[in-house]
Structure formats: structure tokens, C-alpha cells
Design an enzyme around this catalytic site. Structure first.
Site, PDB file in Angstrom:
ATOM      1  N   HIS A   1      -5.404   3.254   7.404  1.00 32.05           N
ATOM      2  CA  HIS A   1      -4.517   4.330   6.914  1.00 32.05           C
ATOM      3  C   HIS A   1      -5.077   5.702   7.274  1.00 32.05           C
ATOM      4  CE1 HIS A   1      -2.651   1.033   4.705  1.00 32.05           C
ATOM      5  NE2 HIS A   1      -1.619   1.837   4.534  1.00 32.05           N
TER       6      HIS A   1
ATOM      7  N   LYS B   1      -2.057  -6.267  -3.246  1.00 30.35           N
ATOM      8  CA  LYS B   1      -2.142  -6.710  -4.634  1.00 30.35           C
ATOM      9  C   LYS B   1      -2.268  -5.524  -5.563  1.00 30.35           C
ATOM     10  CE  LYS B   1      -7.139  -7.554  -4.980  1.00 30.35           C
ATOM     11  NZ  LYS B   1      -7.567  -6.770  -6.143  1.00 30.35           N
TER      12      LYS B   1
END
Lengths: 294, 195
Positions: free
Chosen positions: B38, B105
Site C-alpha cells: 500500500h 481480517k
């Protein structure tokens, strides 16, 4: 003990492999009990089925239960007459080899350069706590603690005005519930809480993590703490966070409290959140044989 | 709650059908990407990853890898990592690269939820810590980008999966299971904490 370096390295390598690939019987029992508490056909029950199936696959194939093989926390008790440096070297070489064999993910990153060392060796990695003792054998305990659960671990300073938590066990209870509420499912619930009460900021967290070496189903030697552990277990499991935070009846599989004497001015409560993949393994190295426990 | 099988790449229309609580088995080609990926995307806006992101999903995962006998890579353990760390960037990545979903998650927050709604994408929750089972659903490692620079966990791994199990916990209609559970559990926590 007349074990050479290669043999010693081999014993620690097997300990690491066991910790990464085979879940302790106590944790498996914790998961089975948790699954029984969930409703038939619920998403929560399905999660537990996947967790238990995963544990089976990992053990059969000798592959990591979780890709985050965590920080390696070793406690090594060794006899008078052995050199700490020799044991350390064996552990470091075993760690490198375990990484090359894909039992461990390379998990040591230099915070300045962002470079991954590639073999899990780095400053303070692995963490090895040595204790010399009067017995004539080595007892090594290893815990692997993943980053997701470490990120939701936290420390409180009592009193906490916002939570109306004072400097007593009732205050301790309040901040622990707050910590689990804040963690939601992010630490890979259902978790196990190791809590350090007292100490300074550093020793408080160490005390918290040491609680996680206890058996999941043991009872605290201190009566007051034993009662609080039970109370917290029951109360936290009414929060409804459930496995992965999907909702469900088991948010924690256990709560383990320990203490360290504090400074008069300080009252820290440190909460080490352990994920469901609660990985531990022990090796006992004696002159007449080697024993692994997990 | 419904059960679906989805092949990647996927259309917006198919993704819009998904609702919170649906269980999905994914098959097809996707890329992994976590903190390092990212950061790299935000700084460099790379083109190499475009074909793998467009109409597919990004998996928040830092695998344990090994080598096959022929020297090719394989995934040994490959569960999801906590997604919330990508909250500052994900909305941008979804929009710029036309992602149809992210797998991770722990769920994400408002900014990502808004981007899912606007762009027709979903948040898919994989079971954390079930890495051995998930790795067995990864049938092939097709390529890897920036392995040297980012290291094994952080590199972009291009993988082909079959029947990879996930649960929709944030859909493209503004619903988040995580918000519901957070609100409910927080209320109970307040009662337990008391005065």
C-alpha cells in the site's frame, strides 16, 4: 551433558517446528469447548470448524498453522557449567534453518531501513530469556506470538478517569473488559488474555506475556486472582464478539492474571492478547534423553 | 445469508448482489498486498499491478512461501492479515485500480465502506490463522513483484486460487457486520464496566 552443537541445534529446531505446526492439546481443547457453545449452523460454528480443520492440515503436512509465525519468545533454563553463548548460538542457527525450511516466515524487519533480514535474526529477535538454575538439564519454553494479536495488546495506567477504574482489582477488571471491547475480532478472536498487574511499564508487559506460558486450564494460585479470572472469562464471553468478530458466544478462551510489585506512584495493567492460534512448545534436554511437550 | 461461487475477474453487477453474511468461494487470479504494497502504491502508482487488480480482489496477506522441485514458488501458509492498517489508503486503491474487493481480517471502517459503495466492491473476511487450509486453496503462484525491495511478507504475490472461502462482512450497500458487532458489544461492555 555431552551434546555437540549440531545436536543442540537439532533439538531447538524440532521445538520450533512443533510450535509453528502443531497446536498444544490445551488449545485444541479450548477450541472444541468453544465450538460446542456456538449455535448449530451459525457462522461462528463454521469458523471453529475451519480453525480445527486447519490445525489438522498443518500438523499432517508439517506446515505453519498461521502464516504469521510471530515473534519468538524463548525462556531457557540451563544448568551450571553450560555456556549461555553456546545455547544462544544453537537457537539462532535453529531459527535460521527453521526459516529456510518454511516453518517460520521471515519476520524481523529493520525499522530504519524497512529491510527484512530474511532469516528471523535481528536486534532482539528472537527474544531469548536465559535463566541459570540448579537442575542438571535444559528446559526450553517457546511461544510464537503473532503481530495481529500484538497490535491489540495494550497497557492502562490506573486510575483511568474515563472508565471510572480505580487502583484496585475492580479497576483492573474494568480496563480488561475495555481492552477486549477495543480489540473486537482484530486479534484473531477468540483470544487468551495474559495480564500483568503492577510492575513498571516494561516488567508489566513481561509479566503479562509470562502468564501465557501457563496451562490454559490451570487455576491461579492466588485465590482473589483465580476468582477474578473466572469472572472475567464469564463476563467477556457475554460481549458477543465471537470468533473473528463475527458474533458468537466465545470471545476469549481464557484469562490469566499475574502480578509484579509496583512503584507507589504507578499502577499499570498490561494486557497481552494472544490469538486463537496459541502456539507453544517445550523441549527438555537431559543427558539420558530429549523430551518435547506441546 | 446465501452461498455463492465467484470466478475472478468479476463484474460489478455480480458483486452488488452480495450481502453481509453471505459465504463465498472464490476462484481465479488475484494479488496479495499489505502494508509495504500500500505504501508503494501510494508513492509510485505502479502500472504493473493494474491488470491483476482490475475487476479482481486484493488479498491482505503476507505468506510463508517455499519452492517446488522445479524451482517455482509455492504458498505454504497464507492466511489474512489485519486490514485496518490499510484504512488510510484502501479507498484510494479501490478507486484508482478498479478493485472489486479486498480480502482480509478484522474489517475496515467508514472511508473504505464508502469506497465499496461508490465503486461496487466488497470486503471479504477470511478466517484469520487458518493459514494451512488457505494455502491449500492457492493452486499456483504465477508471479511476484518487488520481492527484493519489500521482502517475502510484503511483496505483491500473484496467485491462482480455487474455492477460497470467505465471508462478506462489508457489502457494496453501506452495511458492515463489524459496525453492528462493535456497537452491540460496546453497549454490553459499558454495562459491565459500570460506574
Amino acid at each position: 551433558m555431552n551434546y555437540d552443537f549440531e545436536q543442540l541445534k537439532g533439538f531447538f529446531l524440532e521445538q520450533i517446528r512443533l510450535a509453528a505446526t502443531s497446536l498444544p492439546a490445551q488449545t485444541r481443547k479450548g477450541l472444541e469447548l468453544a465450538m460446542e457453545r456456538e449455535e448449530n449452523g451459525s457462522v461462528a460454528e463454521n469458523v471453529f470448524k475451519q480453525l480445527i480443520e486447519n490445525v489438522k492440515i498443518a500438523e499432517e503436512n508439517s506446515v505453519p498453522i498461521c502464516q504469521d509465525t510471530g515473534t519468538h519468545i524463548h525462556y531457557i533454563y540451563y544448568p551450571v557449567g553450560m555456556r549461555e553463548a553456546d545455547i544462544e548460538k544453537a537457537v539462532l542457527e535453529a531459527t535460521k534453518e527453521a526459516t529456510a525450511l518454511s516453518y517460520l516466515r521471515p519476520n524481523a524487519v529493520d525499522p530504519i531501513t524497512d529491510k527484512n533480514s530474511g532469516n528471523n535474526i535481528g536486534k532482539k529477535n528472537p527474544q531469548i530469556h536465559f535463566h541459570q538454575w540448579d537442575n542438571d538439564y535444559i528446559h526450553g519454553k517457546l511461544m510464537l506470538k503473532g503481530g495481529g494479536s500484538e497490535n491489540v495488546s495494550t497497557q492502562y495506567k490506573l486510575p483511568d478517569t474515563k472508565l471510572h477504574a480505580g487502583r484496585d482489582l475492580e479497576g483492573v477488571r474494568k480496563v480488561i473488559i475495555d481492552a477486549v471491547r477495543n480489540a473486537q475480532g482484530m486479534g484473531c478472536a477468540p483470544g487468551v488474555l495474559g495480564v500483568g498487574i503492577g510492575g513498571d511499564r516494561g516488567s508489566s508487559f513481561i509479566t503479562a506475556k509470562e502468564q501465557l506460558f501457563r496451562n490454559l486450564f490451570d487455576e491461579n494460585e492466588n485465590k482473589e486472582l483465580a476468582e477474578l479470572e473466572k469472572k472475567l472469562f464469564d463476563q467477556i464471553n457475554t460481549l458477543g464478539i465471537g470468533p473473528m468478530g463475527f458474533g458468537g458466544n466465545t470471545t476469549v478462551m481464557g484469562v490469566k492474571l499475574g502480578t509484579a510489585h509496583r512503584l507507589p506512584a504507578s499502577f499499570f495493567v498490561s494486557i497481552a492478547y494472544m490469538c486463537w492460534a496459541y502456539r507453544k512448545a517445550e523441549v527438555i534436554i537431559k543427558a539420558d534423553g530429549i523430551e518435547y511437550k506441546n | 445469508m446465501a452461498e455463492y461461487k465467484i470466478n475472478l475477474p468479476v463484474t460489478e453487477e455480480e458483486i452488488r448482489k452480495l450481502k453481509v453474511g453471505d459465504q463465498v468461494l472464490l476462484s481465479g487470479v488475484m494479488s496479495t498486498g499489505r502494508d509495504g504494497a500500500h505504501k508503494y502504491i501510494m508513492n509510485h502508482h505502479p502500472d504493473f499491478i493494474r491488470p491483476y487488480f482490475e475487476n479482481s480482489v486484493l488479498y491482505h496477506c503476507g505468506p510463508v512461501v517455499g519452492k517446488n522441485e522445479d524451482g517455482s514458488w509455492k504458498f505454504v501458509a497464507a492466511g489474512p492479515t489485519t486490514s485496518i492498517r490499510e484504512e488510510p489508503y484502501e479507498a484510494h486503491v479501490i478507486e484508482e485500480y478498479k478493485l472489486r474487493g479486498v480480502i482480509g481480517k478484522g474489517g475496515m471502517r467508514e472511508k473504505t465502506l464508502e469506497a465499496l459503495k461508490k465503486n461496487g466492491a466488497v470486503y471479504l473476511h477470511a478466517v484469520g490463522g487458518a493459514a494451512a487450509a488457505q494455502a491449500s486453496a492457492v493452486k499456483e503462484v504465477l508471479d511476484v513483484f518487488l520481492l527484493e525491495e519489500l521482502g517475502v511478507p510484503e511483496a505483491f504475490w500473484i496467485i491462482r486460487v480455487e474455492d477460497f472461502p470467505v465471508v462478506v462482512t462489508m457489502d457494496s450497500h453501506g452495511n458492515s457486520l463489524h459496525d453492528v458487532i462493535r456497537e452491540k458489544s460496546s453497549k454490553i461492555a459499558d454495562e459491565l464496566i459500570g460506574e
